[in-house]
Design an enzyme around this catalytic site. Structure first.
Site, PDB file in Angstrom:
ATOM      1  N   GLU A   1       0.803  -1.218   0.000  1.00 57.81           N
ATOM      2  CA  GLU A   1       0.000   0.000   0.000  1.00 57.81           C
ATOM      3  C   GLU A   1       0.838   1.272   0.000  1.00 57.81           C
ATOM      4  O   GLU A   1       0.393   2.300  -0.486  1.00 57.81           O
ATOM      5  CB  GLU A   1      -0.936   0.027   1.211  1.00 57.81           C
ATOM      6  CG  GLU A   1      -2.051  -0.985   1.152  1.00 57.81           C
ATOM      7  CD  GLU A   1      -3.108  -0.679   0.113  1.00 57.81           C
ATOM      8  OE1 GLU A   1      -3.147   0.449  -0.439  1.00 57.81           O
ATOM      9  OE2 GLU A   1      -3.913  -1.576  -0.171  1.00 57.81           O
TER      10      GLU A   1
ATOM     11  N   ASP B   1      -6.638   7.350  -5.021  1.00 56.78           N
ATOM     12  CA  ASP B   1      -5.893   6.186  -5.515  1.00 56.78           C
ATOM     13  C   ASP B   1      -6.180   5.980  -6.998  1.00 56.78           C
ATOM     14  O   ASP B   1      -6.892   6.766  -7.622  1.00 56.78           O
ATOM     15  CB  ASP B   1      -6.195   4.941  -4.670  1.00 56.78           C
ATOM     16  CG  ASP B   1      -7.597   4.384  -4.845  1.00 56.78           C
ATOM     17  OD1 ASP B   1      -8.356   4.869  -5.715  1.00 56.78           O
ATOM     18  OD2 ASP B   1      -7.948   3.445  -4.108  1.00 56.78           O
TER      19      ASP B   1
END
Length: 168
Positions: free
Chosen positions: A32, A41
């Site tokens: 991540e 994202d």
């Protein structure tokens, strides 16, 4: 199938004596990354810390490193609860870690509806492990980072966590 990336393997070996929650958090954090400020994202979802999403995140949200660690631990506990709720077959620790990271990345709904879960619960572990490699696209585009991440998920599913006793 390629082995786990060496830096990830070393991180997992470093926490091998810790509990499964810590190991899953280490594994998830590797993929991540870490951001104290929110960002969109690759799917356009507002995200902060180690891939944390949700209604508690606003564009103005800023987290401290300690808050990020707490969010990641809570996210991992939630992912393990989803596994416990939906998986009906015994799993290895490596499979639980891979599934927790998968759920954290894609969400519990996607996991609950997945062929991966159906194959797991049917007891077809090799076919379930194969399913990881199908989850490499965002908005129809294959992302190399997801290809690498899913290859590692598949590796953990098939081989389990790295064994400190077997490592040179």
């Amino acid at each position: 199938m390629p082995p786990l990336p060496d830096p990830l393997r070393k991180k997992l070996l470093a926490v091998s004596g810790a509990g499964l929650l810590t190991i899953a958090a280490c594994y998830t954090a590797f993929w991540e990354g870490h951001a104290l400020q929110p960002y969109a994202d690759s799917g356009g979802v507002l995200t902060v810390c180690y891939g944390h999403t949700g209604g508690d995140i606003t564009p103005e949200t800023t987290q401290t490193p300690a808050q990020c660690e707490a969010l990641l631990a809570a996210d991992m506990r939630q992912a393990f609860a989803v596994i416990d709720q939906h998986v009906t077959v015994p799993l290895s620790d490596g499979q639980r870690v891979a599934l927790a990271a998968f759920i954290h990345n894609l969400g519990s709904g996607a996991f609950a509806r997945s062929t991966l879960l159906k194959r797991l619960n049917a007891g077809d572990i090799p076919a379930a492990c194969d399913e990881f490699r199908r989850w490499v696209k965002v908005k129809g585009v294959t992302l190399n980072g997801l290809v690498n991440r899913r290859a590692a998920d598949e590796w953990l599913c098939r081989h389990g966590l790295p064994d400190p006793e077997a490592t040179p």
